[in-house]
Design a protein around this motif. Structure first.
Motif, PDB file in Angstrom:
ATOM      1  N   PHE A 125       0.826  -1.212   0.000  1.00 36.46           N
ATOM      2  CA  PHE A 125       0.000   0.000   0.000  1.00 36.46           C
ATOM      3  C   PHE A 125       0.861   1.263   0.000  1.00 36.46           C
ATOM      4  N   GLY A 146      -7.627   6.216   7.331  1.00 36.23           N
ATOM      5  CA  GLY A 146      -7.129   4.898   6.937  1.00 36.23           C
ATOM      6  C   GLY A 146      -7.480   4.526   5.510  1.00 36.23           C
ATOM      7  N   GLU A 147      -7.590   5.533   4.654  1.00 35.12           N
ATOM      8  CA  GLU A 147      -7.973   5.256   3.255  1.00 35.12           C
ATOM      9  C   GLU A 147      -6.734   4.889   2.448  1.00 35.12           C
ATOM     10  N   THR A 148      -6.668   3.631   1.994  1.00 32.02           N
ATOM     11  CA  THR A 148      -5.613   3.201   1.080  1.00 32.02           C
ATOM     12  C   THR A 148      -6.071   3.443  -0.357  1.00 32.02           C
ATOM     13  N   ALA A 151      -8.834   1.139  -1.268  1.00 27.68           N
ATOM     14  CA  ALA A 151     -10.094   1.491  -0.594  1.00 27.68           C
ATOM     15  C   ALA A 151     -10.824   2.555  -1.414  1.00 27.68           C
ATOM     16  N   TYR A 152     -10.080   3.520  -1.915  1.00 23.10           N
ATOM     17  CA  TYR A 152     -10.698   4.545  -2.765  1.00 23.10           C
ATOM     18  C   TYR A 152     -11.291   3.920  -4.031  1.00 23.10           C
ATOM     19  N   ALA A 154     -12.194   0.886  -4.500  1.00 27.40           N
ATOM     20  CA  ALA A 154     -13.331   0.035  -4.139  1.00 27.40           C
ATOM     21  C   ALA A 154     -14.586   0.872  -3.918  1.00 27.40           C
ATOM     22  N   MET A 155     -14.434   2.047  -3.311  1.00 24.24           N
ATOM     23  CA  MET A 155     -15.614   2.898  -3.081  1.00 24.24           C
ATOM     24  C   MET A 155     -16.208   3.364  -4.410  1.00 24.24           C
ATOM     25  N   VAL A 158     -18.020   0.314  -5.883  1.00 24.91           N
ATOM     26  CA  VAL A 158     -19.324   0.059  -5.259  1.00 24.91           C
ATOM     27  C   VAL A 158     -20.381   0.990  -5.867  1.00 24.91           C
ATOM     28  N   PRO A 203      -7.683 -13.287  -2.116  1.00 32.14           N
ATOM     29  CA  PRO A 203      -8.151 -12.566  -0.920  1.00 32.14           C
ATOM     30  C   PRO A 203      -8.891 -11.267  -1.243  1.00 32.14           C
ATOM     31  N   MET A 204      -9.913 -10.977  -0.442  1.00 29.16           N
ATOM     32  CA  MET A 204     -10.665  -9.728  -0.601  1.00 29.16           C
ATOM     33  C   MET A 204      -9.850  -8.618   0.069  1.00 29.16           C
ATOM     34  N   VAL A 205      -9.354  -7.675  -0.721  1.00 26.78           N
ATOM     35  CA  VAL A 205      -8.538  -6.590  -0.156  1.00 26.78           C
ATOM     36  C   VAL A 205      -9.441  -5.472   0.348  1.00 26.78           C
ATOM     37  N   CYS A 206     -10.214  -4.897  -0.568  1.00 28.84           N
ATOM     38  CA  CYS A 206     -11.201  -3.875  -0.207  1.00 28.84           C
ATOM     39  C   CYS A 206     -12.475  -4.219  -0.958  1.00 28.84           C
ATOM     40  N   THR A 207     -13.490  -4.593  -0.236  1.00 28.05           N
ATOM     41  CA  THR A 207     -14.730  -5.062  -0.828  1.00 28.05           C
ATOM     42  C   THR A 207     -15.233  -4.057  -1.875  1.00 28.05           C
TER      43      THR A 207
ATOM     44  N   THR B  66     -21.006   6.146  -0.682  1.00 29.96           N
ATOM     45  CA  THR B  66     -20.411   4.853  -1.010  1.00 29.96           C
ATOM     46  C   THR B  66     -19.494   4.421   0.125  1.00 29.96           C
ATOM     47  N   ILE B  69     -14.780  -2.001   2.699  1.00 32.51           N
ATOM     48  CA  ILE B  69     -14.144  -2.551   3.904  1.00 32.51           C
ATOM     49  C   ILE B  69     -12.652  -2.684   3.632  1.00 32.51           C
ATOM     50  N   PHE B  78      -0.429   5.028   9.528  1.00 33.98           N
ATOM     51  CA  PHE B  78      -1.767   4.743  10.041  1.00 33.98           C
ATOM     52  C   PHE B  78      -1.649   3.732  11.173  1.00 33.98           C
ATOM     53  N   TYR B  86     -12.014  -2.586   8.895  1.00 35.23           N
ATOM     54  CA  TYR B  86     -12.914  -1.469   9.189  1.00 35.23           C
ATOM     55  C   TYR B  86     -13.550  -0.954   7.908  1.00 35.23           C
ATOM     56  N   ILE B  88     -14.834   2.159   5.481  1.00 38.45           N
ATOM     57  CA  ILE B  88     -14.536   3.554   5.140  1.00 38.45           C
ATOM     58  C   ILE B  88     -15.643   4.002   4.198  1.00 38.45           C
TER      59      ILE B  88
END
Lengths: 404, 139
Positions: A125, A146-148, A151-152, A154-155, A158, A203-207, B66, B69, B78, B86, B88
């Motif tokens: 990361f 804690g946004e990697t 994660a961005y 993935a958002m 979604v 593996p699921m990293v960021c859903t 949006t 996890i 961090f 967690y 976000i």
């Protein structure tokens, strides 16, 4: 848009992508330059100007500031006194330095220019480079939310799944289709094709993004030599014309929160990825070409979400067209009518951040020349489009075409 | 005795408070809202004058735009100790701002649902608990 004189790519070179703890960025750059010079049958002393990508990992590696990267590379080659600019446009740096090198020749100031970048990004990361609580938004964002990077992504993914119905199968098929060509590219890091089951079982990293739906970070280096098109025949029988090279930046009111930032103020009608759509609009305008003219695409598949978002962006299509194209087989990287990522993409190579744009340009040049070997696309491409996506709203794109 | 709760970085949300709010900037001329606080309005058509920008505390309610996890521990700096996956999210506040934040849960979330701002601990030492802002679903 005013165009100056025509410019051609006459040489390309890459140090392979991977993990090379025993090699410095400078020596990787020297290997890429040496290959590009050999490709152009050109001597180092014929290079009249240079633009370099500033090393990203300056505080962790080699103890050298990014601003010194250009002269450090030239001194490793042997200094020849030419003008050198170093540029740090995040992951879009490769495309940005290509544009600057293009301008150096297109303007008439120089007959030749080289864009060169090396990076050692391998190592998981991304994280902030300072501990400034007051002014470094990247640090503040990272420690408080804690946004990697994934994660961005993935958002955004979604949201796309919600808005246009992208499925988990679609996301997995991006990796299946782009990795098909990976074993055939000697420059990539991961020379392996994956099945849908393997992708979905990773593996699921960021859903909802699995490990195999996110690109790794890699080491790598690239070099591209540009020349006044009228003099290009001296160096190559197959000069590749630069139809357009552009940099995009965000528009106020963009709907997304780009990495490093903590908030956005979305304005009606603006949408997401404005920096990317601005860069694409600029290359179509500059070249006079249209999406239907494009025969081959290298896009920034940092994740499976990027693949879809960028295919729509680069074709200026409605959101959701990309999923239909993937399902139809039209964008198969070798057999498709519109091959996408015949290099294997970022999924196969990982991202050597500032050099990545040059990796894409290398691939377009090899494909347009018909020199891509086993991964040569079947549609006899004449026009190629590449785009890189960068941290903090950086973007660059280019259109290249056969000049013979 | 309970440990003192200390923001990991001061000045981003009102603290101490029973009803913590993010501290943002708003342009008095055009209404643009920015977080964290800025010196100038970010609207390209707006005058760059420090006097135009005022500090505002954001509404502590918003809608979930949006989310995801984070299943693996991000590297330092961090810290979340002990590490557990967690959520976000991006939350749209009543002022029209879209803002990031850790979520108190990732169970039973739906896009568009109402979220309320709270605070939560990420790590602690012998004296203090270190907190950030978080968003929790409104039942």
């Amino acid at each position: 848009m005013k165009k100056f004189r025509e410019v051609a790519v006459v040489g390309v070179g890459l140090h392979p992508w991977g993990v090379f703890p025993d090699r410095s960025m400078r020596e990787m750059a020297v290997e890429a330059i040496t290959e590009a010079l050999a490709d152009a049958k050109m001597e180092w002393r014929e290079i009249e100007s240079m633009v370099s990508g500033g090393y990203l990992w300056v505080s962790q590696r080699e103890g050298m500031f990014g601003i010194l990267s250009g002269t450090a590379i030239s001194s490793a080659m042997g200094g020849i006194g030419i003008p050198i600019t170093s540029c740090a446009n995040a992951c879009a740096t490769g495309g940005a330095i290509f544009r600057e090198a293009y301008l150096a020749v297109a303007s008439g100031l120089h007959d030749t220019a080289i864009a060169v970048a090396a990076d050692k990004s391998a190592g998981g990361f991304f994280r902030p480079q300072s501990e400034d609580k007051e002014f470094d938004l990247d640090y503040i964002r990272y420690v408080m939310t804690g946004e990697t990077n994934p994660a961005y992504w993935a958002m955004e993914c979604v949201r796309r799944m919600n808005d246009i119905g992208t499925t988990e199968d679609d996301l997995a098929m991006v990796k299946v289709i782009t990795s098909k060509v990976a074993p055939a590219n000697p420059k990539t890091r991961y020379k392996k094709a994956f099945s849908k089951e393997q992708v979905l079982e990773s593996p699921m990293v960021c859903t909802p993004l699995h490990l195999l739906e996110i690109c790794a970070t890699s080491d790598g280096a690239g070099a591209v030599i540009l020349c006044d098109a009228e003099k290009a025949r001296k160096y190559t029988d197959k000069p590749v014309l630069v139809d357009a090279a552009a940099i995009g930046s965000p528009t106020f009111g963009d709907h997304t929160i780009p990495l490093t930032y903590l908030s956005a103020y979305p304005r009606p009608g603006v949408g997401i990825l404005t920096e990317s759509r601005n860069a694409i609009a600029a290359v179509y305008k500059m070249s006079g070409r249209k999406p239907e003219d494009i025969d081959i695409i290298e896009l920034p598949d940092n994740s499976s979400w990027h693949y879809f978002a960028y295919l729509d962006c680069m074709l200026q299509a409605q959101d959701g067209e990309a999923e239909k194209l993937l399902r139809s087989g039209k964008v198969d990287p070798v057999d498709g009518d519109l091959p996408v990522c015949p290099s294997g993409g970022l999924g196969a190579c990982g991202e050597a951040v500032v050099a990545q744009g040059l990796f894409q340009i290398y691939e377009l040049v090899k494909q347009l020349r018909g020199e891509a070997g086993e991964r040569q696309v079947k549609n006899n491409p004449k026009v190629g489009l590449a785009q890189t996506y960068g941290y903090a709203g950086n973007n660059a794109a280019c259109i290249l075409s056969k000049a013979w | 005795m309970a440990k003192k709760q200390v923001p990991i970085i001061e000045g981003l949300f009102t603290w101490p408070s029973d009803k913590p709010q993010l501290i943002a900037s708003r342009c008095k001329k055009c209404g643009t809202v920015m977080f964290p606080k800025t010196a100038f309005c970010a609207n390209p058509d707006c005058e760059k004058s420090r006097e135009n920008v005022e500090v505002v505390n954001l509404s502590n309610k918003g809608k979930l735009w949006t989310w995801t996890i984070q299943n693996y521990a991000p590297p330092a700096p961090f810290r979340k100790e002990p590490f557990e996956p967690y959520g976000i999210g991006m939350i749209d506040t009543e002022e029209g701002l879209r803002v990031l934040g850790i979520l108190t849960t990732y169970d039973n979330l739906k896009l568009g649902m109402t979220m309320e701002m709270t605070t939560g601990k990420l790590y602690e030492d012998d004296e203090n608990e270190y907190i950030t802002w978080m968003w929790k679903p409104v039942a």
